[in-house]
Scaffold this active site. Structure first.
Site, mmCIF file in Angstrom:
data_model
loop_
_atom_site.group_PDB
_atom_site.id
_atom_site.type_symbol
_atom_site.label_atom_id
_atom_site.label_comp_id
_atom_site.label_asym_id
_atom_site.label_seq_id
_atom_site.Cartn_x
_atom_site.Cartn_y
_atom_site.Cartn_z
ATOM 1 N N SER A 1 0.776 -1.303 -0.097
ATOM 2 C CA SER A 1 0.350 0.303 0.222
ATOM 3 C C SER A 1 0.763 0.923 -0.050
ATOM 4 O O SER A 1 1.638 1.670 -0.959
ATOM 5 C CB SER A 1 -1.368 0.131 0.874
ATOM 6 O OG SER A 1 -2.244 0.478 1.061
ATOM 7 N N MET A 2 1.005 1.999 1.060
ATOM 8 C CA MET A 2 1.101 3.461 1.426
ATOM 9 C C MET A 2 2.836 3.305 0.876
ATOM 10 O O MET A 2 3.666 3.824 0.306
ATOM 11 C CB MET A 2 1.416 4.054 2.347
ATOM 12 C CG MET A 2 2.338 5.497 2.668
ATOM 13 S SD MET A 2 2.153 6.416 3.885
ATOM 14 C CE MET A 2 3.308 4.826 5.318
#
Length: 254
Positions: free
Chosen positions: A95-96
């Site tokens: 994700s991030m």
């Protein structure tokens, strides 16, 4: 090298593997911490030494100010990795963490110290970046988002003390993701391998496939059952793919 690693606030080495020919550097998701990757370190040791990145503002770094933007995190990760030149390494981010890994890889390649491979998980390609238009902005929206993604253990968000401890990092990370803007530039020269869940609305398969545009080397897409945190239930499958790829890297290491 050993002293530099031991002194770093940025890396957690849960399963030291000094004889491993290659390292995997793992970058957490928004609000996540290094301990998320303890099972990965355990599964890959002793053939791969896993370094889990600890961002400021969480766990044993909770009294530090979280980074305000992705670029600051990428700068710091790249700076910390440059001295670790005793063996090749790959990057993995969920994700991030996928965006932090991508931006760090760009910086490291420019410095001549790029990774052997970039593994990205649960994140659409930067070329498909939507400028954070769907990112939560208030604390209430952040909490609702985490609940919907099943990104924490059951009941943790109902504990006021736990919530008070993790909310600053969550708030900062979601703000950093919201403000991130992909800046076109040279494509990576290392291979990129992507993972996503087949029902992950935040990382649709077609948009994850766009990572192919960010490398001049090989690209591989792995679609597994699950939503945004498919990685939790399908960790064995993900680790198996990573292990196979890094075994090839090890075989090519003099």
């Amino acid at each position: 090298m050993t002293g530099t690693l031991a002194a770093s606030l940025w890396f957690r080495n849960y399963q030291p593997a000094p004889e491993a020919p290659v390292r995997l550097v793992c970058l957490p998701h928004a609000g996540g911490s290094a301990s998320f990757y303890f099972p990965v370190a355990k599964a890959l040791s002793p053939h791969v030494e896993v370094l889990a990145v600890q961002y400021p503002g969480r766990q044993d770094r909770r009294y530090e100010q979280p980074a305000a933007d992705i670029e600051t995190l990428a700068d710091a990760v790249a700076e910390q990795l440059e001295p670790l030149d005793d063996r090749p390494y790959a990057l993995f981010g969920h994700s991030m963490g996928a965006i932090v890994g991508f931006e760090a890889a760009r910086r490291l390649e420019a410095a001549g110290r790029g990774p052997t491979e970039l593994f990205v998980s649960g994140r659409r390609a930067p070329v498909h970046d939507r400028h954070g238009d769907r990112q939560p902005r208030t604390d209430e929206q952040v909490i609702a988002e985490i609940r919907s993604l099943n990104g924490t253990g059951d009941g943790l968000l109902d504990d006021p003390e736990v919530l008070e401890m993790i909310l600053p990092a969550l708030r900062a990370d979601y703000g950093a993701v919201r403000r991130y803007r992909f800046r076109p530039g040279a494509a990576l020269t290392c291979p990129v391998t992507a993972f996503t869940g087949d029902s992950d609305a935040k990382a649709p398969v077609d948009e994850v496939r766009g990572w192919e545009q960010h490398t001049v080397s090989s690209f591989e897409l792995n679609v597994l059952p699950g939503g945004h945190f498919f990685l939790v239930d399908r960790a064995d499958d993900v680790v198996s793919v990573i292990g196979e790829h890094l075994a090839r890297t090890s075989a090519m290491t003099p």
